[in-house]
Design an enzyme around this catalytic site. Structure first.
Site, mmCIF file in Angstrom:
data_model
loop_
_atom_site.group_PDB
_atom_site.id
_atom_site.type_symbol
_atom_site.label_atom_id
_atom_site.label_comp_id
_atom_site.label_asym_id
_atom_site.label_seq_id
_atom_site.Cartn_x
_atom_site.Cartn_y
_atom_site.Cartn_z
ATOM 1 N N GLU A 147 0.805 -1.100 -0.026
ATOM 2 C CA GLU A 147 0.062 0.011 -0.006
ATOM 3 C C GLU A 147 0.980 1.227 0.109
ATOM 4 O O GLU A 147 1.622 1.495 0.980
ATOM 5 C CB GLU A 147 -1.012 0.031 1.281
ATOM 6 C CG GLU A 147 -1.726 1.338 1.622
ATOM 7 C CD GLU A 147 -2.449 1.196 2.866
ATOM 8 O OE1 GLU A 147 -2.128 0.263 3.670
ATOM 9 O OE2 GLU A 147 -3.046 2.352 3.078
ATOM 10 N N ASP A 191 -1.070 -1.072 5.871
ATOM 11 C CA ASP A 191 -1.069 -0.454 7.123
ATOM 12 C C ASP A 191 -2.229 -1.328 8.059
ATOM 13 O O ASP A 191 -3.143 -1.808 7.629
ATOM 14 C CB ASP A 191 -1.420 0.936 7.174
ATOM 15 C CG ASP A 191 -0.461 1.727 6.566
ATOM 16 O OD1 ASP A 191 0.773 1.102 6.538
ATOM 17 O OD2 ASP A 191 -0.627 2.748 6.128
ATOM 18 N N ASP A 222 -4.648 -0.280 9.577
ATOM 19 C CA ASP A 222 -5.484 0.555 10.082
ATOM 20 C C ASP A 222 -6.750 0.495 9.326
ATOM 21 O O ASP A 222 -6.743 -0.669 8.369
ATOM 22 C CB ASP A 222 -5.205 1.861 9.899
ATOM 23 C CG ASP A 222 -4.741 2.605 8.689
ATOM 24 O OD1 ASP A 222 -4.841 1.419 7.610
ATOM 25 O OD2 ASP A 222 -4.178 3.337 8.438
ATOM 26 N N ASP A 246 -7.944 1.968 6.790
ATOM 27 C CA ASP A 246 -7.649 2.183 5.224
ATOM 28 C C ASP A 246 -7.011 0.904 4.586
ATOM 29 O O ASP A 246 -7.360 0.337 3.758
ATOM 30 C CB ASP A 246 -6.871 3.320 5.117
ATOM 31 C CG ASP A 246 -7.623 4.703 4.802
ATOM 32 O OD1 ASP A 246 -8.953 4.337 4.612
ATOM 33 O OD2 ASP A 246 -7.125 5.898 4.783
#
Ligand code: 0RA
Length: 659
Positions: A429, A502, A504, A506
């Site tokens: 990403e 990540d 998280d 997203d």
């Protein structure tokens, strides 16, 4: 040798027979319940619950309740007929004891059409007994209450009559054997709840419930509409073509066929087929019959109404299924499954039966609901037109050669190995993390493809749009497998495809997107076990001088690791820093939280997340990808509010995979 054992443990000869009977289960639990991890552990619950559901299917039970006990046991009650208590002619023991101690005696002894359950499960309650430290059974039958207890499969005494009752049913309480389930003997509320929800959808008229004594949480299910409610549930958050849900329940030649369906505005189909309440992920003869009937009836109707002109070609099956959500459930006396995994129903007669039942009733339904019928045909016509346009656009793009040639996408940092068994690709990403990954990697075996932004919403996009997306084209080219008709798994250039995002919301969104893409367009890649999720660390515990940091990958792991280090330091006689700062006591100066891959430098990223010796990878299984697919439909649903709540409640989705 057996004698020696007898003396040591002081078992009676009866008990020895039982132990020997159940010994295969204890020796090779995996053969019976798939494994001794969390899935295997929960299998124990399914085994008992399914027996209760069987009673409901046979028309004898209306309730199955499960309780997770505070002391770690599980209690399952059904109000079926109760396990027979008479002496079993073969074993000369009560049938209760026979069912609980003889392998494969859990079935109803082949007494004809009754046992419709299973195929996959239904290995028998004796398996649960064999894998439990303790088990107690109470049977309510013939006005009496009977009771018996077992330890590691061996009865503590004979079945005893302990009272009177006007109820019927079976109650089983078991405590999984921790010497077998070494990982954990803790049950998961949500996993059990999900199973009970589905059981209630698939078995008309049954109430299922779950209670967790520890937390006080409880929940129950009863769906008056059965699989109709199931379709409604699957379509939450989607725009439906009409509120009405088609439903048929008919038995033909001993096969009960239940079908429920509703069209939505989605581009994809969601059709689940079950045989005797077991999901058949690869479909089978029931699905084939369903498709044949649907295509035929919709085309016939369209022709008859002049919605499809004489010179126009027929709607394809795919066109008639666009946006369709359907549940197909057949119940038959002797289900046969194809292949090793039993994921596909094989009984040839089922095809024609399902086709006939659906054709007849759908025809009738369309005649009765001309408004809905017009919308369905209109939608299929649109699908056909869009598909043709998309195909033309796609061909046009392909003609320009986007996927052709040996040239690799510019952003790909390829590895030098050309042997797929020895190569892996990281889908990373963001460009910045991509940069770190490129500098930190082992360039012999590790390729890096940075993917920018949100990849692409594959739920809504058709292939022509997808091929206009650089990220997707880069991905397809790098993998070397082509797409759609040109898809060929043999071309796969890397044995492992590792999604690195990540930790998280997203990040989990992007990995969900990618998993969905693989599931929809490259399923064999998922089936072959080639797709993985990388797990970057959540914390770094920093020591003086920033050397020898300890990395933590799970929130829960943090306390455990600190405990261990403190205990070890105590044992080694190291003087711990005063006060109650556990971090300091464990010898660290800082606890750093990682929010993204970009916060790590190249070496750290390699060390923590890419080094084959140390990294944590989670293999994406087909179920995970399918879950991603479903979640995806919801994420991308038209109702924004729902989408929001879904992202919030599922922010930990990627972690959930790590069971
Ligand atoms: C053997 C035969 C019959 C039912 C059962 C076992 C049975 C087992 C379990 C396990 C949990 N709940 C259960 N309920 C029933 C057939 C009974 C009959 O013919 O009366």
């Amino acid at each position: 040798m057996a004698e020696g054992k007898t003396k040591k443990s002081g078992y009676s000869s009866d008990q020895i027979t039982v132990l020997e009977g159940l010994e295969p289960v204890r020796k090779r639990p995996g053969m019976y319940i798939g494994g001794t991890g969390s899935e295997g552990l929960h299998h124990l619950v399914w085994e008992i619950v399914d027996n209760g559901i069987d009673e409901a299917l046979a028309g004898h039970a209306t309730e199955v309740s499960v309780k997770m006990l505070a002391d770690g046991g599980v209690n399952v009650i059904d109000n079926g007929r109760g396990i027979p208590t008479d002496i079993h002619p073969k074993t000369k023991k009560s049938t209760v004891e026979t069912v609980l101690t003889v392998l494969h005696a859990g079935g109803k002894f082949g007494d004809g059409g009754y046992k419709v359950s299973g195929g996959l499960h239904g290995v028998g309650v004796s398996v649960v007994n064999g894998l439990s430290a303790r088990l107690a059974v109470t049977v309510y039958r013939d006005g009496k209450v009977y009771f018996q207890e077992y330890e590691r499969g061996a009865p503590k005494s004979d079945l005893k009559m302990i009272g009177k009752t006007d109820k019927t049913g079976t109650e089983i309480t078991f405590y999984p054997d921790e010497t077998i389930f070494k990982e954990s003997i803790e049950f998961n509320y949500d996993v059990i709840l999900d199973r009970l929800r589905h059981a209630a959808y698939l078995t008309k008229g049954i109430h299922t419930s779950l209670e967790d004594e520890k937390t006080g949480r409880r929940y129950g299910f009863y769906f008056e509409g059965g699989i109709q409610s199931y379709v409604k549930h699957l379509n939450i958050g989607k725009e439906v073509v009409d509120d009405d849900i088609f439903y048929v329940d008919k038995t033909l030649k001993e096969v009960q066929v239940e079908i429920s369906m509703q069209y939505t505005d989605a581009y994809t189909e969601m059709i689940k087929s079950f045989a005797n309440n077991v999901l058949n992920p690869d479909g089978g003869t029931h699905l084939t019959g369903f498709r044949a009937a649907l295509t035929r009836v919709v085309n016939d109707y369209a022709r008859k109404q002049g919605l499809l002109k004489e010179k126009e070609e027929n709607l394809s099956g795919e066109d008639t299924r666009e946006g369709l959500t359907a549940i197909i459930l057949v119940k038959l006396p002797d289900p046969q499954f194809e292949g090793q995994t039993k994921n596909k129903l094989g009984n040839p007669e089922v095809r024609g039966i399902v086709e006939q039942v659906l054709a007849e009733h759908l025809n009738y339904y369309l005649e009765e609901h001309p408004g809905i019928a017009r919308k369905i045909v209109g939608k299929a016509l649109l699908a056909a037109r869009a598909r043709k346009a998309a195909r033309a656009a796609r061909d046009n793009i392909l003609r320009k050669g986007v996927l052709d040639g040996a040239s690799m996408p510019g952003k790909l940092a390829d590895c030098s190995s050309k042997d797929p068994h020895n190569s892996e690709i990281y889908l990373v990403e963001g460009d910045s993390a991509g940069g770190s990954a490129k500098s930190g990697r082992d360039s012999k075996t590790q390729a890096i493809l940075p993917l920018r932004g949100k990849v692409l919403n594959v739920e809504r996009a058709r292939l022509d749009k997808m091929l206009a997306n650089n990220e997707i084209v880069s991905l397809i080219k790098a993998l070397g497998v082509g797409i759609e008709e040109s898809f060929d798994i043999e071309g796969l250039r890397y044995g492992r495809i590792i999604i690195m995002t990540d930790a998280d919301v997203d990040g989990s969104h992007i990995s969900t997107l990618l998993m969905t893409f693989f599931f929809r367009y490259m399923k064999p890649v998922v089936d072959g076990g080639h797709v993985y999720l990388a797990k970057p660390p959540l914390f770094e515990l920093v020591k003086q001088g920033r050397k020898n940091s300890v990395f933590i990958y799970d929130e829960e792991e943090l306390d455990k690791v600190l405990d261990e280090i403190i205990a070890r330091r105590k044992k080694e006689g190291i003087k711990l820093s005063p006060g109650d700062d556990r971090l300091k006591q464990a010898g660290f100066i800082e606890q750093k939280r990682y929010k993204g891959l970009g916060e790590m430098d190249a070496d750290q990223l390699f060390d923590t997340t890419m080094n084959p010796e140390k990294r944590v990878l989670v293999q994406v299984k087909v179920e995970d990808a399918e879950k991603a697919d479903t979640i995806f439909s919801k994420l991308m649903g038209t109702e924004v509010e729902l989408r929001k709540s879904f992202i919030q409640t599922n922010a930990k989705f990627v972690k959930d995979l790590d069971i």
